[in-house]
Design an enzyme around this catalytic site. Structure first.
Site, mmCIF file in Angstrom:
data_model
loop_
_atom_site.group_PDB
_atom_site.id
_atom_site.type_symbol
_atom_site.label_atom_id
_atom_site.label_comp_id
_atom_site.label_asym_id
_atom_site.label_seq_id
_atom_site.Cartn_x
_atom_site.Cartn_y
_atom_site.Cartn_z
ATOM 1 N N LYS A 22 49.213 32.835 50.790
ATOM 2 C CA LYS A 22 48.640 32.399 49.503
ATOM 3 C C LYS A 22 48.067 33.584 48.725
ATOM 4 O O LYS A 22 48.362 33.767 47.549
ATOM 5 C CB LYS A 22 47.532 31.373 49.758
ATOM 6 C CG LYS A 22 46.558 31.186 48.603
ATOM 7 C CD LYS A 22 45.394 30.296 48.993
ATOM 8 C CE LYS A 22 44.296 30.282 47.970
ATOM 9 N NZ LYS A 22 43.414 31.467 48.016
ATOM 10 N N ASN A 23 47.252 34.374 49.400
ATOM 11 C CA ASN A 23 46.559 35.440 48.679
ATOM 12 C C ASN A 23 47.488 36.577 48.263
ATOM 13 O O ASN A 23 47.106 37.442 47.484
ATOM 14 C CB ASN A 23 45.390 35.988 49.511
ATOM 15 C CG ASN A 23 44.248 34.979 49.593
ATOM 16 O OD1 ASN A 23 44.269 33.957 48.920
ATOM 17 N ND2 ASN A 23 43.262 35.267 50.424
ATOM 18 N N ARG A 93 40.962 30.147 40.535
ATOM 19 C CA ARG A 93 40.340 31.411 40.197
ATOM 20 C C ARG A 93 41.393 32.478 39.919
ATOM 21 O O ARG A 93 41.183 33.369 39.102
ATOM 22 C CB ARG A 93 39.457 31.840 41.366
ATOM 23 C CG ARG A 93 38.826 33.165 41.123
ATOM 24 C CD ARG A 93 37.759 33.507 42.104
ATOM 25 N NE ARG A 93 37.402 34.906 41.943
ATOM 26 C CZ ARG A 93 36.560 35.363 41.055
ATOM 27 N NH1 ARG A 93 35.960 34.543 40.222
ATOM 28 N NH2 ARG A 93 36.298 36.655 40.966
ATOM 29 N N CYS A 117 37.184 27.671 44.352
ATOM 30 C CA CYS A 117 36.256 27.044 45.296
ATOM 31 C C CYS A 117 34.803 27.354 44.930
ATOM 32 O O CYS A 117 34.512 28.403 44.367
ATOM 33 C CB CYS A 117 36.508 27.594 46.694
ATOM 34 S SG CYS A 117 37.768 26.712 47.589
ATOM 35 N N ARG A 122 30.898 34.176 42.077
ATOM 36 C CA ARG A 122 32.204 34.761 41.798
ATOM 37 C C ARG A 122 32.319 35.263 40.354
ATOM 38 O O ARG A 122 33.123 34.769 39.567
ATOM 39 C CB ARG A 122 33.321 33.774 42.130
ATOM 40 C CG ARG A 122 33.244 33.287 43.545
ATOM 41 C CD ARG A 122 34.478 32.592 43.994
ATOM 42 N NE ARG A 122 35.476 33.511 44.498
ATOM 43 C CZ ARG A 122 36.556 33.130 45.153
ATOM 44 N NH1 ARG A 122 36.785 31.864 45.361
ATOM 45 N NH2 ARG A 122 37.426 34.000 45.590
ATOM 46 N N ILE A 124 33.211 37.895 37.195
ATOM 47 C CA ILE A 124 34.457 38.616 36.922
ATOM 48 C C ILE A 124 34.177 39.956 36.236
ATOM 49 O O ILE A 124 35.045 40.546 35.609
ATOM 50 C CB ILE A 124 35.439 37.769 36.072
ATOM 51 C CG1 ILE A 124 34.766 37.282 34.793
ATOM 52 C CG2 ILE A 124 35.977 36.595 36.870
ATOM 53 C CD1 ILE A 124 35.764 36.731 33.794
ATOM 54 N N ASP A 125 32.917 40.424 36.363
ATOM 55 C CA ASP A 125 32.530 41.667 35.688
ATOM 56 C C ASP A 125 33.413 42.852 36.104
ATOM 57 O O ASP A 125 33.743 43.704 35.276
ATOM 58 C CB ASP A 125 31.049 41.974 35.953
ATOM 59 C CG ASP A 125 30.714 42.000 37.431
ATOM 60 O OD1 ASP A 125 31.215 41.123 38.162
ATOM 61 O OD2 ASP A 125 29.980 42.895 37.875
ATOM 62 N N LEU A 126 33.813 42.896 37.382
ATOM 63 C CA LEU A 126 34.618 44.045 37.830
ATOM 64 C C LEU A 126 36.016 44.012 37.215
ATOM 65 O O LEU A 126 36.581 45.058 36.874
ATOM 66 C CB LEU A 126 34.702 44.076 39.363
ATOM 67 C CG LEU A 126 33.360 44.259 40.084
ATOM 68 C CD1 LEU A 126 33.516 44.044 41.584
ATOM 69 C CD2 LEU A 126 32.796 45.659 39.817
ATOM 70 N N ASP A 306 37.584 34.982 54.551
ATOM 71 C CA ASP A 306 38.414 33.776 54.567
ATOM 72 C C ASP A 306 38.604 33.204 55.970
ATOM 73 O O ASP A 306 39.186 32.132 56.117
ATOM 74 C CB ASP A 306 39.800 34.077 53.956
ATOM 75 C CG ASP A 306 39.759 34.038 52.442
ATOM 76 O OD1 ASP A 306 38.697 33.747 51.879
ATOM 77 O OD2 ASP A 306 40.813 34.296 51.823
HETATM 78 C C1 UD1 Z 1 40.172 37.306 47.092
HETATM 79 C C2 UD1 Z 1 40.890 36.187 47.782
HETATM 80 C C3 UD1 Z 1 39.910 35.333 48.506
HETATM 81 C C4 UD1 Z 1 39.091 36.172 49.448
HETATM 82 C C5 UD1 Z 1 38.467 37.356 48.729
HETATM 83 C C6 UD1 Z 1 37.759 38.348 49.652
HETATM 84 C C7 UD1 Z 1 42.834 35.657 46.466
HETATM 85 C C8 UD1 Z 1 43.481 34.649 45.589
HETATM 86 N N1 UD1 Z 1 41.582 35.379 46.805
HETATM 87 O O1 UD1 Z 1 39.274 36.713 46.158
HETATM 88 O O2 UD1 Z 1 40.619 34.338 49.217
HETATM 89 O O3 UD1 Z 1 38.061 35.365 49.964
HETATM 90 O O4 UD1 Z 1 39.492 38.070 48.040
HETATM 91 O O5 UD1 Z 1 38.665 38.884 50.546
HETATM 92 O O6 UD1 Z 1 43.407 36.661 46.860
HETATM 93 N N2 UD1 Z 1 32.862 40.203 42.652
HETATM 94 C C9 UD1 Z 1 32.038 40.575 41.622
HETATM 95 N N3 UD1 Z 1 32.593 40.799 40.400
HETATM 96 C C10 UD1 Z 1 33.931 40.671 40.174
HETATM 97 C C11 UD1 Z 1 34.766 40.291 41.228
HETATM 98 C C12 UD1 Z 1 34.199 40.063 42.467
HETATM 99 O O7 UD1 Z 1 30.826 40.698 41.784
HETATM 100 O O8 UD1 Z 1 34.368 40.893 39.036
HETATM 101 C C13 UD1 Z 1 32.278 39.926 43.964
HETATM 102 C C14 UD1 Z 1 32.486 38.467 44.386
HETATM 103 O O9 UD1 Z 1 31.509 37.642 43.839
HETATM 104 C C15 UD1 Z 1 32.405 38.557 45.871
HETATM 105 C C16 UD1 Z 1 33.042 39.933 46.150
HETATM 106 O O10 UD1 Z 1 32.974 40.662 44.939
HETATM 107 O O11 UD1 Z 1 31.068 38.584 46.266
HETATM 108 C C17 UD1 Z 1 34.481 39.853 46.637
HETATM 109 O O12 UD1 Z 1 35.293 39.307 45.664
HETATM 110 P P1 UD1 Z 1 36.816 39.706 45.468
HETATM 111 O O13 UD1 Z 1 37.221 40.743 46.451
HETATM 112 O O14 UD1 Z 1 37.018 39.982 44.021
HETATM 113 O O15 UD1 Z 1 37.529 38.385 45.873
HETATM 114 P P2 UD1 Z 1 38.563 37.565 45.039
HETATM 115 O O16 UD1 Z 1 39.569 38.475 44.413
HETATM 116 O O17 UD1 Z 1 37.852 36.575 44.181
#
Ligand code: UD1
Length: 426
Positions: A22-23, A93, A117, A122, A124-126, A306
């Site tokens: 999936k990921n 997401r 979820c 979560r 999206i700033d990054l 996960d």
């Molecule tokens: C992806 C996976 C998800 C997995 C996660 C961590 C997919 C579809 N999803 O999610 O299943 O649980 O990686 O391995 O591949 N964060 C920020 N700002 C941002 C983005 C992230 O603060 O802009 C934080 C998040 O809140 C979280 C951490 O960074 O605490 C990890 O997030 P991230 O690695 O971005 O996970 P996802 O891409 O959402």
């Protein structure tokens, strides 16, 4: 609503083939927007709800998608929209990944704040920081994000945290940008390597995935290809936990054991015997698992967040006390309350769960609250005495293709039922 009715106590035995990840497939589907010509064929595309939601969004953008079993065909010739449909974007997401490829192709994009979820804030700033570093102008208003990419240029991007999604977004936005984009402190998950493999198969030039520095040299054009994503290490880990907690013995076929090391090492600590072959992984569980001293979730190659919920479920029946710390997401222990209803002994303080292994769990009516937490409840139900019903299984269907079929093939007794009409005496 649908649920799983599970008769606990059967040892899982046999062989199962892993689905595509999936990921990996979600960002690959997003990247399939990048080629201007040729058809893209995704083989081994898992039949999961998130992939359906993603193809639904691609369809609304003008990409023609058709599925025959595990094969998905995509054609972009009609791609003309840059605004992502509200309803569908809110469902997953991963819709945020589409910003990168849409900007790459059309130099503008609009998305509603993404869903997914309920496992934490979560933000999206990054993602937005990465795109800004490539010259994208971003306006956020009322839950809608407008991106204007007329001034996009390649260059260095630095992440304060190795976000999986943000790394993928920038890789896709940069694939067609002239010049060199270097991503520093990039995420190193296997799914990032798979996205690099897909972009390069389309004629792109990306290197370094799997390390902390990824370089993307923009190319003029990409073309459609036929590609299969890596096997799903999280589905694999889930099935291993289910076999481990029932004292079973299973073979995972179409597995990539290298991607599963953090999970298989933990299961070894719990007393399982694990044999790794090139594309198979064999687990033999002891009669009773042993507790592990500590499990901390971390970005890859640390223990995957996960898999935290499923491992926590397995530790409920292990002899001794296991400590689990969830470092990645701030609200990812919501399965604990339902596990306690089944007789588990778990104390939570902040992001730490202390699990004292009990001798038996008892079947109960429980409810999935997120994708992996739902899978954890299924694992506990498989090991529990008596019958359980795990409700709101639609959340589990987001990432597991017909989980009940895989489990039943291994000797489990799981039935998909309508939860509102279930007869408890059945
Ligand atoms: C992806 C996976 C998800 C997995 C996660 C961590 C997919 C579809 N999803 O999610 O299943 O649980 O990686 O391995 O591949 N964060 C920020 N700002 C941002 C983005 C992230 O603060 O802009 C934080 C998040 O809140 C979280 C951490 O960074 O605490 C990890 O997030 P991230 O690695 O971005 O996970 P996802 O891409 O959402």
């Amino acid at each position: 609503m649908e649920g799983f009715q599970v008769k606990g106590g059967e040892k899982l035995k046999g062989q199962v083939r892993l689905q595509g990840a999936k990921n990996a497939v979600l960002p690959i589907l997003a990247a399939a927007l990048l080629p201007e010509e040729g058809e893209t064929v995704i083989r081994d595309c898992p039949e999961i709800r998130d992939a359906d939601a993603m193809t639904g969004i691609l369809g609304k953008l003008g990409c023609v998608c058709s599925r025959r079993g595990a094969e998905l065909r995509l054609n972009n010739r009609g791609l003309r929209h840059w605004e992502m449909p509200d309803e569908l974007s809110k469902q997953i997401r991963s819709s945020i990944f589409l910003l990168g490829p849409i900007l790459g192709r059309m130099r503008r994009a609009t998305v509603t704040y993404p869903g997914g979820c309920e496992i934490g804030l979560r933000p999206i700033d990054l993602h937005l920081k990465g795109l800004r570093a490539l010259g994208v102008r971003i306006l956020e208003e009322g839950g809608v994000i407008h991106c204007e990419g007329g001034g996009m240029r390649s260059g260095p991007v630095y992440f304060d945290y190795p976000s999986v999604g943000a790394t993928e977004n920038v890789m896709m936005a940069a694939a067609l940008l002239p010049g060199l984009t270097t991503i520093h402190n990039a995420a190193r998950e296997p799914e990032i390597e798979d996205l690099q493999g897909f972009i390069n198969a389309m004629g792109g030039c990306v290197r370094g995935a799997g390390t902390q520095v990824i370089e993307v040299e923009g190319v003029k054009k990409l073309r459609g290809v036929s590609y299969a994503p890596i096997p799903d290490r999280i589905v694999g880990g889930t099935l291993l936990c289910a076999a481990a907690v029932t004292g079973g013995e299973i073979i995972l076929a179409n597995a990539c054991p290298r991607h599963m090391i953090p999970v298989s090492e933990k299961l070894k600590e719990m007393g399982c015997r694990i044999l790794q072959e090139t594309d198979r992984l064999i687990l033999k569980a002891p009669d009773r698992l042993k507790a592990f001293s500590q499990l901390q979730t971390q970005p890859h190659p640390g223990f995957p967040t996960d898999m935290q919920a499923q491992m926590l479920a397995a530790s409920c029946l292990a002899e001794g006390t296991s400590v689990i710390v969830e470092n990645v997401f701030e609200n990812r222990l919501s399965h604990v309350a339902d596990l306690c209803r089944m007789g588990a002994d778990i104390r939570v303080s902040g992001r730490t769960a202390v699990v004292r292994g009990v001798k038996a769990l008892t079947g109960a009516r429980v409810t999935a609250r997120d994708l992996r937490g739902g899978a954890a409840l299924v694992i506990a139900a498989l090991a529990a005495q008596g019958e359980s019903v795990v409700g709101h299984i639609a959340l589990v269907d987001r990432g597991y293709a017909h989980l009940e079929d895989a489990l039943n093939a291994l000797g489990a007794c799981v039935r998909r039922v309508k939860t509102d009409t279930i007869d408890p005496s059945e």
